[in-house]
Design a protein around this motif. Structure first.
Motif, short mmCIF file in Angstrom:
data_model
loop_
_atom_site.label_atom_id
_atom_site.label_comp_id
_atom_site.label_asym_id
_atom_site.label_seq_id
_atom_site.Cartn_x
_atom_site.Cartn_y
_atom_site.Cartn_z
N GLY A 113 -0.88 9.05 -12.15
CA GLY A 113 -0.67 7.62 -11.98
C GLY A 113 -1.28 7.02 -10.74
N VAL A 114 -2.44 7.52 -10.31
CA VAL A 114 -3.10 6.86 -9.17
C VAL A 114 -3.42 5.42 -9.55
N ASP A 115 -3.52 4.58 -8.54
CA ASP A 115 -3.75 3.15 -8.77
C ASP A 115 -5.21 2.75 -8.68
N ALA A 116 -6.05 3.63 -8.13
CA ALA A 116 -7.49 3.41 -8.07
C ALA A 116 -8.18 4.76 -7.95
N LEU A 117 -9.45 4.80 -8.35
CA LEU A 117 -10.24 6.02 -8.26
C LEU A 117 -11.54 5.76 -7.50
N ILE A 118 -11.88 6.67 -6.61
CA ILE A 118 -13.18 6.68 -5.96
C ILE A 118 -13.83 8.00 -6.34
N VAL A 119 -14.99 7.94 -7.01
CA VAL A 119 -15.57 9.13 -7.62
C VAL A 119 -17.02 9.32 -7.17
N ALA A 120 -17.28 10.45 -6.54
CA ALA A 120 -18.65 10.91 -6.28
C ALA A 120 -18.91 12.04 -7.26
N ALA A 121 -19.66 11.77 -8.29
CA ALA A 121 -19.77 12.69 -9.43
C ALA A 121 -20.75 13.83 -9.15
N ILE A 122 -20.46 14.97 -9.76
CA ILE A 122 -21.44 16.06 -9.81
C ILE A 122 -22.55 15.67 -10.77
N ASP A 123 -22.17 15.28 -11.97
CA ASP A 123 -23.08 14.78 -13.00
C ASP A 123 -22.54 13.44 -13.43
N GLY A 124 -23.30 12.38 -13.13
CA GLY A 124 -22.80 11.03 -13.39
C GLY A 124 -22.56 10.72 -14.84
N SER A 125 -23.14 11.50 -15.75
CA SER A 125 -22.97 11.23 -17.18
C SER A 125 -21.86 12.05 -17.81
N ALA A 126 -21.17 12.89 -17.04
CA ALA A 126 -20.24 13.87 -17.60
C ALA A 126 -18.79 13.42 -17.59
N LEU A 127 -18.51 12.18 -17.17
CA LEU A 127 -17.13 11.76 -16.96
C LEU A 127 -16.73 10.57 -17.84
N THR A 128 -17.41 10.36 -18.95
CA THR A 128 -17.12 9.18 -19.77
C THR A 128 -15.69 9.21 -20.32
N ALA A 129 -15.19 10.40 -20.69
CA ALA A 129 -13.82 10.47 -21.21
C ALA A 129 -12.82 10.09 -20.13
N PRO A 187 0.81 -1.23 0.00
CA PRO A 187 0.00 0.00 0.00
C PRO A 187 0.84 1.28 0.00
N GLU A 188 1.98 1.23 0.68
CA GLU A 188 2.83 2.42 0.77
C GLU A 188 3.35 2.86 -0.60
N ASP A 189 3.29 1.96 -1.59
CA ASP A 189 3.78 2.27 -2.92
C ASP A 189 2.64 2.59 -3.89
N MET A 190 1.41 2.72 -3.38
CA MET A 190 0.25 2.96 -4.24
C MET A 190 -0.53 4.17 -3.74
N SER A 191 -1.31 4.75 -4.66
CA SER A 191 -2.12 5.91 -4.31
C SER A 191 -3.55 5.75 -4.84
N VAL A 192 -4.47 6.45 -4.19
CA VAL A 192 -5.88 6.41 -4.57
C VAL A 192 -6.36 7.84 -4.77
N GLY A 193 -6.98 8.09 -5.92
CA GLY A 193 -7.59 9.39 -6.16
C GLY A 193 -9.03 9.39 -5.68
N VAL A 194 -9.40 10.42 -4.95
CA VAL A 194 -10.76 10.53 -4.41
C VAL A 194 -11.35 11.85 -4.90
N ALA A 195 -12.39 11.77 -5.72
CA ALA A 195 -13.02 12.96 -6.30
C ALA A 195 -14.38 13.16 -5.67
N MET A 196 -14.55 14.25 -4.92
CA MET A 196 -15.80 14.60 -4.25
C MET A 196 -16.45 15.78 -4.97
N PRO A 197 -17.78 15.90 -4.94
CA PRO A 197 -18.45 16.92 -5.75
C PRO A 197 -18.38 18.34 -5.21
N THR A 198 -18.46 18.50 -3.89
CA THR A 198 -18.58 19.85 -3.35
C THR A 198 -18.23 19.88 -1.88
#
Length: 383
Positions: free
Chosen positions: A97-113, A39-50
């Motif tokens: 280069g995060v190793d995982a993403l946790i995403v709470a979207a503002i608009d769930g349809s806006a992040l396909t790219a 775990p010490e060699d990995m990172s997680v991106g956490v995207a919160m809406p507001t």
């Protein structure tokens, strides 16, 4: 006809609605395949809406703390309800280069790219509370039973109006005259809003059909009731307009279905300003809510807001952390629902958590005794 006063009822198991099928070890209880990196060699991106909503601050803090306790580096970002900002933040996380993403979207349809880019980089994506839609590149979803949230909100309204008793059965002393209610919904770009609405309307519809309840404004479609970005001021303005247009000749308004606490507070402000009473006891309509925000819990304790739905975000954060850890250690998170959440491209395997109805009669048991808030915080209405 005046709504009955709810003061004598003690905390009851009947006041807590649970989700069937949520028992078990949690989202991370599947067998691990054994990751090669620590775990010490990995990172997680956490995207919160507001940061505007109290609950998202709690979610972000709890996820960050849980991941850091396991040794992961965490990149936590808030997008202040701006879709391009959230898109850029996730792009940057993927580039870094995060190793995982946790995403709470503002608009769930806006992040396909961004989801396509995560798939290309072999980054597992966990959709957090709000479903990411229109993409196959969503690996797991952690949330509450959002349909059941709506059911609970409707039952709380019916209970507060005296139509249902403390066991949520038809009350023997139910009002004989029709009761007037108005309906509010959340933001249409949040998929949860539709689940909340469906659960509530399915529960209220029989009473609307038989005339027990009526909606004087006639605004009974989610598009008419929606509140863009869940904004308190928008809800207050709409309530003010409803009162001016449909209740300007002394008509009684008995209750309001409100899907979240900030909306509830805006609605209550409008009702009080219109002279509809300061508390439920002296005539304020029954107003529901969601998220058990501290300001609204104080209003509930003071007999102003009738109810809220408590979704223990500590547990939700734990499930997100377990799911991320399971992926990063080479395993597959274990869902307890593989049918409900079709995001338009796939049915996303999901882990659903329980919800609880909070009233003046049981807020101490549910929120204070569990350590979620202290009595001092409830008394002050502040964290």
């Amino acid at each position: 006809m005046r709504i009955r006063n709810l003061t004598a009822l003690g905390a009851s198991a009947a006041l807590v609605f649970s989700v069937a099928g949520c028992a078990g070890g949690g989202a991370g209880s599947g067998d691990d395949g054994g990751g090669d990196e620590a775990p010490e060699d990995m990172s997680v991106g956490v995207a919160m809406p507001t940061q505007t909503y109290e609950r998202w601050l709690k979610d972000g803090d709890n996820i960050e703390a849980g991941l850091e306790d396991l040794g992961y580096d965490v990149e936590l970002q808030y997008a202040d309800d701006d879709i391009p900002t959230q898109s850029q933040q996730i792009d940057q996380m993927i580039t870094q280069g995060v190793d995982a993403l946790i995403v709470a979207a503002i608009d769930g349809s806006a992040l396909t790219a961004q989801l396509d880019a995560a798939e290309a980089a072999d980054i597992p994506v966990i959709s957090y509370d709000r479903l990411l839609t229109d993409s196959e590149n969503v690996d797991f979803y952690v949330t509450f039973d959002n349909y059941n949230v709506g059911v609970n909100q409707a039952n709380a309204l019916l209970y507060g109006l005296g139509i249902l008793d403390q066991d949520f059965e038809p009350a023997e002393d139910a009002p004989e005259d029709p009761l007037n209610i108005e309906l509010f919904a959340g933001s249409l770009d949040d998929s949860n809003s539709h689940h909340f609405w469906d659960g509530a309307i399915d529960t209220l519809q029989p009473y609307l059909d038989d005339g027990t309840l009526q909606v004087p404004s006639g605004q009974t479609d989610i598009e008419q009731a929606a509140t863009q970005r869940w904004e308190q001021e928008t809800a207050q303005t709409r309530m003010e307009n409803l009162l001016t247009t449909h209740y300007n000749a002394g008509e009684q308004i008995d209750g309001v279905l409100a899907p979240a606490d900030p909306l509830s507070r805006g609605i209550i402000t409008a009702l009080r300003s219109d002279g509809r009473g300061e508390t439920i006891e002296d005539g304020l309509p029954i107003v529901t809510g969601q998220d058990a925000e501290i300001a609204s819990v104080k209003l509930i304790a003071d007999g102003v807001q009738h109810s809220t739905i408590f979704k223990d975000t500590r547990d939700l954060a734990d499930q997100a952390v377990e799911a991320a850890d399971t992926y990063l250690q080479g395993g597959e998170p274990e869902p307890n629902d593989t049918e409900t959440y079709d995001n338009g491209a796939k049915v996303v395997p999901s882990y659903l958590l329980e919800v609880q109805m909070v009233l003046e009669e049981n807020y101490e048991e549910i929120l204070v005794d569990s350590g979620y808030y202290t009595e001092e915080q409830v008394d002050s209405g502040q964290m």
